[in-house]
Design an enzyme around this catalytic site. Structure first.
Site, PDB file in Angstrom:
ATOM      1  N   LYS A   1      -6.955   2.559  -2.773  1.00 38.08           N
ATOM      2  CA  LYS A   1      -7.833   3.586  -1.775  1.00 38.08           C
ATOM      3  C   LYS A   1      -8.283   4.628  -2.200  1.00 38.08           C
ATOM      4  O   LYS A   1      -7.876   4.923  -3.529  1.00 38.08           O
ATOM      5  CB  LYS A   1      -6.396   4.070  -0.898  1.00 38.08           C
ATOM      6  CG  LYS A   1      -6.905   4.878   0.363  1.00 38.08           C
ATOM      7  CD  LYS A   1      -5.918   5.109   1.412  1.00 38.08           C
ATOM      8  CE  LYS A   1      -6.369   5.951   2.561  1.00 38.08           C
ATOM      9  NZ  LYS A   1      -5.441   5.860   3.581  1.00 38.08           N
TER      10      LYS A   1
ATOM     11  N   HIS B   1      -8.760  -6.199   4.276  1.00 38.16           N
ATOM     12  CA  HIS B   1      -8.230  -5.589   5.348  1.00 38.16           C
ATOM     13  C   HIS B   1      -9.555  -5.040   6.055  1.00 38.16           C
ATOM     14  O   HIS B   1     -10.045  -4.245   5.624  1.00 38.16           O
ATOM     15  CB  HIS B   1      -7.507  -4.299   5.041  1.00 38.16           C
ATOM     16  CG  HIS B   1      -5.890  -4.348   5.005  1.00 38.16           C
ATOM     17  ND1 HIS B   1      -5.181  -3.115   4.946  1.00 38.16           N
ATOM     18  CD2 HIS B   1      -5.307  -5.499   5.103  1.00 38.16           C
ATOM     19  CE1 HIS B   1      -3.820  -3.823   4.850  1.00 38.16           C
ATOM     20  NE2 HIS B   1      -3.814  -5.248   5.180  1.00 38.16           N
TER      21      HIS B   1
ATOM     22  N   ASP C   1     -12.870   6.990   6.555  1.00 36.12           N
ATOM     23  CA  ASP C   1     -11.806   5.896   6.575  1.00 36.12           C
ATOM     24  C   ASP C   1     -11.093   6.188   7.989  1.00 36.12           C
ATOM     25  O   ASP C   1     -10.050   6.310   8.045  1.00 36.12           O
ATOM     26  CB  ASP C   1     -10.868   6.207   5.257  1.00 36.12           C
ATOM     27  CG  ASP C   1      -9.774   4.762   5.580  1.00 36.12           C
ATOM     28  OD1 ASP C   1     -10.069   3.759   6.308  1.00 36.12           O
ATOM     29  OD2 ASP C   1      -8.562   4.981   4.874  1.00 36.12           O
TER      30      ASP C   1
ATOM     31  N   HIS D   1     -11.755   1.927   2.341  1.00 39.03           N
ATOM     32  CA  HIS D   1     -11.138   2.741   1.321  1.00 39.03           C
ATOM     33  C   HIS D   1     -12.366   2.836  -0.063  1.00 39.03           C
ATOM     34  O   HIS D   1     -11.678   2.977  -0.996  1.00 39.03           O
ATOM     35  CB  HIS D   1      -9.927   1.687   0.867  1.00 39.03           C
ATOM     36  CG  HIS D   1      -8.659   1.992   1.916  1.00 39.03           C
ATOM     37  ND1 HIS D   1      -7.621   1.440   1.469  1.00 39.03           N
ATOM     38  CD2 HIS D   1      -8.604   2.524   3.138  1.00 39.03           C
ATOM     39  CE1 HIS D   1      -6.903   1.632   2.365  1.00 39.03           C
ATOM     40  NE2 HIS D   1      -7.608   2.165   3.481  1.00 39.03           N
TER      41      HIS D   1
ATOM     42  N   TRP E   1       0.776  -1.150   0.108  1.00 40.31           N
ATOM     43  CA  TRP E   1      -0.186   0.087  -0.301  1.00 40.31           C
ATOM     44  C   TRP E   1       0.823   1.264   0.020  1.00 40.31           C
ATOM     45  O   TRP E   1       1.859   1.134   0.762  1.00 40.31           O
ATOM     46  CB  TRP E   1      -0.793   0.226   1.339  1.00 40.31           C
ATOM     47  CG  TRP E   1      -1.549   1.449   1.366  1.00 40.31           C
ATOM     48  CD1 TRP E   1      -2.647   1.828   0.391  1.00 40.31           C
ATOM     49  CD2 TRP E   1      -1.269   2.637   1.963  1.00 40.31           C
ATOM     50  NE1 TRP E   1      -2.883   3.066   0.775  1.00 40.31           N
ATOM     51  CE2 TRP E   1      -2.041   3.371   1.812  1.00 40.31           C
ATOM     52  CE3 TRP E   1      -0.267   2.911   3.047  1.00 40.31           C
ATOM     53  CZ2 TRP E   1      -2.013   4.889   2.180  1.00 40.31           C
ATOM     54  CZ3 TRP E   1      -0.222   4.034   3.537  1.00 40.31           C
ATOM     55  CH2 TRP E   1      -1.088   5.030   3.216  1.00 40.31           C
TER      56      TRP E   1
ATOM     57  N   ASP F   1     -10.885   3.948  10.397  1.00 44.25           N
ATOM     58  CA  ASP F   1      -9.747   2.925  11.091  1.00 44.25           C
ATOM     59  C   ASP F   1     -10.351   2.662  12.724  1.00 44.25           C
ATOM     60  O   ASP F   1      -9.535   2.263  13.380  1.00 44.25           O
ATOM     61  CB  ASP F   1      -8.663   2.821  10.982  1.00 44.25           C
ATOM     62  CG  ASP F   1      -8.100   2.904   9.537  1.00 44.25           C
ATOM     63  OD1 ASP F   1      -8.319   1.646   8.993  1.00 44.25           O
ATOM     64  OD2 ASP F   1      -7.602   3.710   9.052  1.00 44.25           O
TER      65      ASP F   1
ATOM     66  N   ASP G   1      -7.312  -4.275  10.293  1.00 46.27           N
ATOM     67  CA  ASP G   1      -6.496  -3.181   9.918  1.00 46.27           C
ATOM     68  C   ASP G   1      -7.430  -1.905  10.534  1.00 46.27           C
ATOM     69  O   ASP G   1      -8.358  -1.383  10.046  1.00 46.27           O
ATOM     70  CB  ASP G   1      -6.156  -2.985   8.423  1.00 46.27           C
ATOM     71  CG  ASP G   1      -5.339  -1.463   8.033  1.00 46.27           C
ATOM     72  OD1 ASP G   1      -5.006  -1.254   9.117  1.00 46.27           O
ATOM     73  OD2 ASP G   1      -5.444  -0.969   7.026  1.00 46.27           O
TER      74      ASP G   1
ATOM     75  N   ASP H   1      -9.668  -2.997   1.403  1.00 49.25           N
ATOM     76  CA  ASP H   1      -9.870  -2.451   2.741  1.00 49.25           C
ATOM     77  C   ASP H   1     -11.266  -1.938   2.848  1.00 49.25           C
ATOM     78  O   ASP H   1     -11.702  -1.127   2.078  1.00 49.25           O
ATOM     79  CB  ASP H   1      -8.836  -1.369   3.093  1.00 49.25           C
ATOM     80  CG  ASP H   1      -8.618  -0.736   4.372  1.00 49.25           C
ATOM     81  OD1 ASP H   1      -9.834  -0.464   4.919  1.00 49.25           O
ATOM     82  OD2 ASP H   1      -7.615  -0.982   5.084  1.00 49.25           O
TER      83      ASP H   1
ATOM     84  N   GLU I   1      -2.859  -2.984  -2.605  1.00 52.68           N
ATOM     85  CA  GLU I   1      -3.910  -2.329  -1.870  1.00 52.68           C
ATOM     86  C   GLU I   1      -4.612  -0.997  -2.287  1.00 52.68           C
ATOM     87  O   GLU I   1      -3.790  -0.171  -2.350  1.00 52.68           O
ATOM     88  CB  GLU I   1      -3.871  -2.203  -0.513  1.00 52.68           C
ATOM     89  CG  GLU I   1      -5.103  -1.636   0.535  1.00 52.68           C
ATOM     90  CD  GLU I   1      -4.612  -1.741   2.075  1.00 52.68           C
ATOM     91  OE1 GLU I   1      -3.576  -1.908   2.256  1.00 52.68           O
ATOM     92  OE2 GLU I   1      -5.405  -1.299   2.641  1.00 52.68           O
TER      93      GLU I   1
END
Ligand code: RNT
Ligand code: ZN
Length: 423
Positions: free
Chosen positions: A232, A290, A298, A266, A189, A300, A330, A263, A230
């Site tokens: 995004k 992820h 995003d 993302h 990434w 997390d 993640d 992810d 990955e």
């Protein structure tokens, strides 16, 4: 068996009968669950800090908020914290490591010069604990990434540096896979993108494709290392343009036979990766997830048992794709106990998988095929209140991890005895 009580056993026996009435074999579901590894991301333990101490800002659009005490400061502390988290999560799992967690014995080793030896401490620990391991080159928190560009950088010298980092990391991945006897997924990434509207969207993408081809030029036995890329949508500081967008990497992964990493944070906020699993698996052999939880963006957040988490697990299980989908977590939250964050996220991922494994899928499929959409809807809602908890408790007890909220006491004790002593 820790926490195996008469109550747990009796509730399980009743639950088993309840599921059997719907044609679901609970013991089989538990056996399948026990075979699913979750890759636990090392970076939750120290707010994506790593051990390089080069004084560079985290950057790359990554942001960790919170200042809960007790973050791991050394590899031994981080491994100790992971040991504690793993002792509270049923099953056998994996650790997902970033290159910035190298152990260089106090010597400054540039990222393009990293070697498997710098991860010997991690590999030995994983071996002793029978853990698989995954890996990530670190394309952020570095002076050469300070302007937000790495593999797509206009300066060929900077590009070369990051290509060499990628090459070094694949070799480390292969060494990890070799040592642990299970393939290492090495996930690329990069943060590359721009805050404001760029004029040239094409050039950086062509450069990224070329750089990736250089990183992946050497074939590596997939039994040792497998590469993932990955995508995004945007990041802090790359709001207007991200070089490695979804379309870019989906195309790249198909063209070059790489794993695509999806992810959960993302994509556009109303877009979900659960719907993408079957779509991309039509064209790809394997993917990496992820699993994260975005809140409005995003962000997390720690993974919880949301509708989307359940949908992700359903898609993997219903599609019979457990061997093609590698599940990693993640997220990073520094506002709560970091060990607890791992445990909550991993236990929720496993609960979602168990929920999917306990579904009478054949029966639902039949209703759908017959066009009985009324019963399909009604059944799906009835399933939500079946005694999943009794099966989960039994699984935890059988796996020698605390049943129900008892694990919180263990984390609190660890916080008092270990984490709170870290200044
Ligand atoms: C960043 C990506 C990436 C990182 C980790 C630390 O947006 O999600 O996977 O979170 O590599
Ligand atoms: Zn990610």
């Amino acid at each position: 068996m820790s926490g195996r009580t008469k109550q747990v056993d009796q509730a399980f026996a009743l639950a088993k009968e309840r599921y059997a009435g719907l044609g679901v074999d609970v013991e089989r579901a538990l056996a399948r669950l026990a075979a699913i590894p979750i890759s636990l991301h090392c970076w939750q333990g120290d707010d994506v800090g790593g051990f390089e101490n080069i004084g560079a800002e985290l950057g790359g659009g990554l942001a960790v908020t919170g200042s809960y005490p007790g973050k791991a400061r050394t590899p031994d502390e981080l491994r100790g914290d992971l040991d504690r988290a793993l002792s509270l999560i049923p099953g056998t799992h994996r650790i997902n490591l970033h290159a910035s967690y190298a152990e260089t014995g106090g010597k400054r080793v540039e990222r393009d010069a990293l070697e498997p030896a710098h991860f010997a401490g991690w590999i030995d620990w994983a071996k002793n604990n029978r853990l698989g391991m995954d890996f990530n080159p670190t394309y952020f928190a570095h002076p050469k990434a300070a302007d937000g560009y790495t593999l797509a950088h206009p300066d060929p010298a900077i590009r070369r540096f990051w290509i060499d980092h990628g090459i070094a990391c694949r070799k480390i991945g292969a060494a990890i896979g070799e040592a642990l006897g299970t393939p290492c997924i090495t996930n690329v990434w990069i943060p590359d993108g721009s805050k404001d509207t760029p004029v040239d969207r094409k050039g950086p993408r062509l450069r990224l494709a070329e750089s990736l081809d250089a990183v992946f030029a050497e074939p590596i036995d997939p039994a040792r290392n497998r590469d993932a890329v990955e995508a995004k949508l945007f990041g802090i500081g790359s709001e207007s343009y991200v070089v490695g967008s979804h379309e870019f990497y989906l195309g790249y992964a198909i063209a070059r036979k790489k794993l695509l990493c999806l992810d959960a944070g993302h994509f556009h906020p109303t877009e979900v990766i659960s719907d993408k699993v079957s779509a991309v698996l039509t064209w790809l052999d394997e993917i990496l997830l992820h699993v994260s939880r975005g809140v409005r963006w995003d962000s997390d957040h720690v993974v919880t048992l949301t509708d989307e988490l359940q949908a992700i697990a359903q898609e993997v299980v219903r599609g019979d794709d457990l061997d093609r989908v590698h599940i990693g977590l993640d997220f990073f939250d520094a506002s709560i106990n970091r060990v607890a964050a791992w445990v909550v996220g991993a236990r929720c991922m496993l609960k979602a998988l168990l929920l999917a494994l306990l579904e009478p899928t054949e029966r639902l499929r039949r209703l759908e095929a017959e066009g009985d959409l009324t019963s399909r809807l009604a059944m799906l809602e009835e399933l939500k209140t079946l005694p999943l908890g009794a099966v989960w408790d039994y699984y935890c007890a059988k796996s020698d991890v605390p049943v129900g909220p008892a694990w919180i006491d263990e984390v609190k004790r660890y916080e008092k005895d270990v984490l709170s002593r870290r200044p």
